[in-house]
Design a protein around this motif. Structure first.
Motif, PDB file in Angstrom:
ATOM      1  N   UNK A 157      67.412 -43.448  -9.694  1.00 53.12           N
ATOM      2  CA  UNK A 157      66.999 -42.137 -10.185  1.00 53.12           C
ATOM      3  C   UNK A 157      65.952 -41.556  -9.240  1.00 53.12           C
ATOM      4  N   UNK A 158      65.976 -40.254  -9.083  1.00 51.10           N
ATOM      5  CA  UNK A 158      64.994 -39.540  -8.259  1.00 51.10           C
ATOM      6  C   UNK A 158      64.261 -38.561  -9.157  1.00 51.10           C
ATOM      7  N   UNK A 159      62.938 -38.516  -9.020  1.00 52.32           N
ATOM      8  CA  UNK A 159      62.106 -37.792  -9.981  1.00 52.32           C
ATOM      9  C   UNK A 159      61.342 -36.651  -9.311  1.00 52.32           C
ATOM     10  N   UNK A 160      60.986 -35.641 -10.081  1.00 47.51           N
ATOM     11  CA  UNK A 160      60.245 -34.509  -9.513  1.00 47.51           C
ATOM     12  C   UNK A 160      58.796 -34.890  -9.219  1.00 47.51           C
ATOM     13  N   UNK A 161      58.194 -34.121  -8.330  1.00 48.65           N
ATOM     14  CA  UNK A 161      56.797 -34.331  -7.963  1.00 48.65           C
ATOM     15  C   UNK A 161      56.034 -33.015  -8.110  1.00 48.65           C
ATOM     16  N   UNK A 162      54.865 -33.090  -8.683  1.00 49.37           N
ATOM     17  CA  UNK A 162      54.003 -31.919  -8.824  1.00 49.37           C
ATOM     18  C   UNK A 162      53.018 -31.865  -7.674  1.00 49.37           C
ATOM     19  N   UNK A 163      52.966 -30.737  -6.991  1.00 48.84           N
ATOM     20  CA  UNK A 163      51.994 -30.558  -5.919  1.00 48.84           C
ATOM     21  C   UNK A 163      50.585 -30.551  -6.509  1.00 48.84           C
ATOM     22  N   UNK A 164      49.694 -31.322  -5.923  1.00 49.12           N
ATOM     23  CA  UNK A 164      48.368 -31.493  -6.520  1.00 49.12           C
ATOM     24  C   UNK A 164      47.495 -30.253  -6.398  1.00 49.12           C
ATOM     25  N   UNK A 165      47.690 -29.440  -5.387  1.00 55.19           N
ATOM     26  CA  UNK A 165      46.939 -28.183  -5.325  1.00 55.19           C
ATOM     27  C   UNK A 165      47.428 -27.229  -6.405  1.00 55.19           C
ATOM     28  N   UNK A 166      48.728 -27.160  -6.596  1.00 54.94           N
ATOM     29  CA  UNK A 166      49.247 -26.314  -7.671  1.00 54.94           C
ATOM     30  C   UNK A 166      48.755 -26.800  -9.033  1.00 54.94           C
ATOM     31  N   UNK A 167      48.741 -28.116  -9.226  1.00 56.13           N
ATOM     32  CA  UNK A 167      48.243 -28.658 -10.487  1.00 56.13           C
ATOM     33  C   UNK A 167      46.769 -28.315 -10.689  1.00 56.13           C
ATOM     34  N   UNK A 168      45.981 -28.385  -9.615  1.00 57.74           N
ATOM     35  CA  UNK A 168      44.557 -28.027  -9.701  1.00 57.74           C
ATOM     36  C   UNK A 168      44.401 -26.568 -10.099  1.00 57.74           C
ATOM     37  N   UNK A 169      45.198 -25.696  -9.500  1.00 64.00           N
ATOM     38  CA  UNK A 169      45.114 -24.271  -9.833  1.00 64.00           C
ATOM     39  C   UNK A 169      45.582 -24.015 -11.257  1.00 64.00           C
ATOM     40  N   UNK A 170      46.638 -24.712 -11.691  1.00 60.65           N
ATOM     41  CA  UNK A 170      47.101 -24.575 -13.076  1.00 60.65           C
ATOM     42  C   UNK A 170      46.021 -25.054 -14.045  1.00 60.65           C
ATOM     43  N   UNK A 171      45.344 -26.127 -13.689  1.00 62.49           N
ATOM     44  CA  UNK A 171      44.247 -26.627 -14.516  1.00 62.49           C
ATOM     45  C   UNK A 171      43.117 -25.606 -14.568  1.00 62.49           C
ATOM     46  N   UNK A 172      42.790 -25.018 -13.427  1.00 62.37           N
ATOM     47  CA  UNK A 172      41.708 -24.032 -13.377  1.00 62.37           C
ATOM     48  C   UNK A 172      42.032 -22.801 -14.204  1.00 62.37           C
ATOM     49  N   UNK A 173      43.317 -22.487 -14.314  1.00 64.75           N
ATOM     50  CA  UNK A 173      43.728 -21.329 -15.107  1.00 64.75           C
ATOM     51  C   UNK A 173      43.730 -21.622 -16.604  1.00 64.75           C
TER      52      UNK A 173
END
Length: 388
Positions: free
Chosen positions: A291-307
């Motif tokens: 199985x191959x799984x998705x990856x979340x970009x950590x900068x995008x995650x940081x910005x989503x967290x900040x929002x």
């Protein structure tokens, strides 16, 4: 300080500290996010000259050695820090104090003391701090942990990680801190286990559920073939506070470069996580499921967290286990040289390549058996006995 959050649909202003070396990968990511309208590069903090075309597609931006002043002038809401290891703590403090969210490259700090100071600074600041262990943004890690918890491979006897890459003399000549344990009286700890293969250590500990707690003990065997202070061929065995042992064996003097991997060894099968590809292979008898799984970009995650919504994936305290291993490496005796008789040297277009004969087999055997080099008959490791 930045005057406040940007409009919801406006690109987030970001500064990058360290645009050369590994910083080029962050420039590529910033260019991708800028094209998507998510970010806007507003400044670069860098001492060295930038390569021609480095900022192509990102527009003209100010370049300065003063990170705090750059954040003040540009109103940056986030700072990506891709600078030498021993600069991480002071620059992270500066960015947080000036109101910018921080994506800090791994390893987060060169010692346990500086890591504790980083955690304290992050706890005290309103902006968030994310550590750049990109493999921990992969859903593959959670998938492996779910398989283990579900009994897919029976009782887990251990977890092994292996990495075989090639780095030439040019890799160590690129900067004064490369391959150093200390520089000008400051810890650097730029070894194979703690920097290029830091993801192998952190991912193996995350799979074991031992990522957020310092380990009970660490056995380390550190060696170098290149004429450097730090290790380029090494292994550790970690005793988590509960759970199976974790062994990580790596080399930058491989006979053949391959993708690194983490293996969960169970009584009824195994799970292999190829963490650079987010690929999971479950093996039980003759059965094999991939199985191959998705990856979340950590900068995008940081910005989503900040929002105001997303859970921060890799806050500093999420890598306490890794920092326990780094501290054991930092305080271990200096790495020992691999005998010249066990090496082959060849000049390449990228510098002198040193290959340790039989090292690939040793690395894979260590990961398979969750054992140290000295325990599996590696001649140049005989008698080392797992120095802690």
């Amino acid at each position: 300080m930045p005057t406040g959050p940007a409009a919801p649909d406006a690109p987030v202003p970001v500064v990058l500290a360290g645009a050369n070396g590994h910083g080029r990968s962050h420039l590529r990511n910033l260019r991708r996010l800028a094209d998507a309208g998510r970010v806007r590069l507003v400044g670069v903090c860098e001492r060295a000259a930038l390569a021609d075309g480095a900022l192509e597609g990102l527009g003209p931006v100010p370049v300065s050695e003063d990170l705090g002043g750059l954040i003040e002038r540009t109103g940056a809401r986030a700072a990506v820090l891709a600078t030498p290891i021993h600069t991480h703590l002071p620059l992270a403090r500066t960015a947080l104090e000036h109101g910018a969210h921080v994506l800090l490259e791994k390893p987060p700090a060169p010692s346990a003391a500086e890591f504790d100071a980083l955690c304290a600074a992050a706890d005290a600041a309103e902006p968030a701090c994310q550590i750049g262990f990109q493999s921990l943004g992969s859903a593959a890690v959670a998938a492996v942990r779910w398989m283990v918890a579900d009994g897919a491979v029976g009782e887990v006897r251990g977890i092994g990680a292996a990495g075989t890459w090639v780095r030439t003399s040019a890799y160590y000549a690129r900067a004064d801190w490369a391959g150093r344990r200390r520089l000008d009286g400051r810890d650097v700890v730029d070894g194979a286990l703690t920097n290029p293969f830091a993801h192998a250590v952190a991912t193996a500990l995350a799979v074991a559920g031992a990522d957020r707690t310092p380990p009970e003990g660490v056995e380390a065997e550190l060696f170098h073939a290149h004429p450097i202070e730090a290790d380029d061929t090494s292994c550790v065995r970690v005793r988590p506070r509960g759970g199976p042992p974790v062994a990580v064996a790596v080399t930058l003097c491989a006979e053949q470069a391959r993708d690194p991997f983490v293996t969960v060894h169970g009584s009824e099968g195994s799970i292999v996580l190829e963490y650079t590809r987010d690929r999971v292979v479950l093996r039980r008898g003759r059965e094999e499921r991939v199985s191959v799984h998705p990856r979340t970009d950590l900068l995008e995650n940081l910005l989503d967290h900040a929002d105001g919504g997303a859970r921060l994936l890799v806050p500093p305290r999420a890598v306490a286990g890794f920092m326990g291993v780094l501290e054991a490496v930092r305080t271990a005796p200096d790495p020992e040289p691999v005998p010249s008789g066990a090496q082959e040297c060849a000049m390449t277009d990228e510098g002198l390549r040193r290959t340790v004969r039989g090292v690939d087999e040793a690395v894979f055997a260590s990961a398979e058996r969750v054992a140290l080099f000295s325990e599996i008959g590696v001649p140049w490791a005989a008698g080392k006995g797992g120095r802690a």
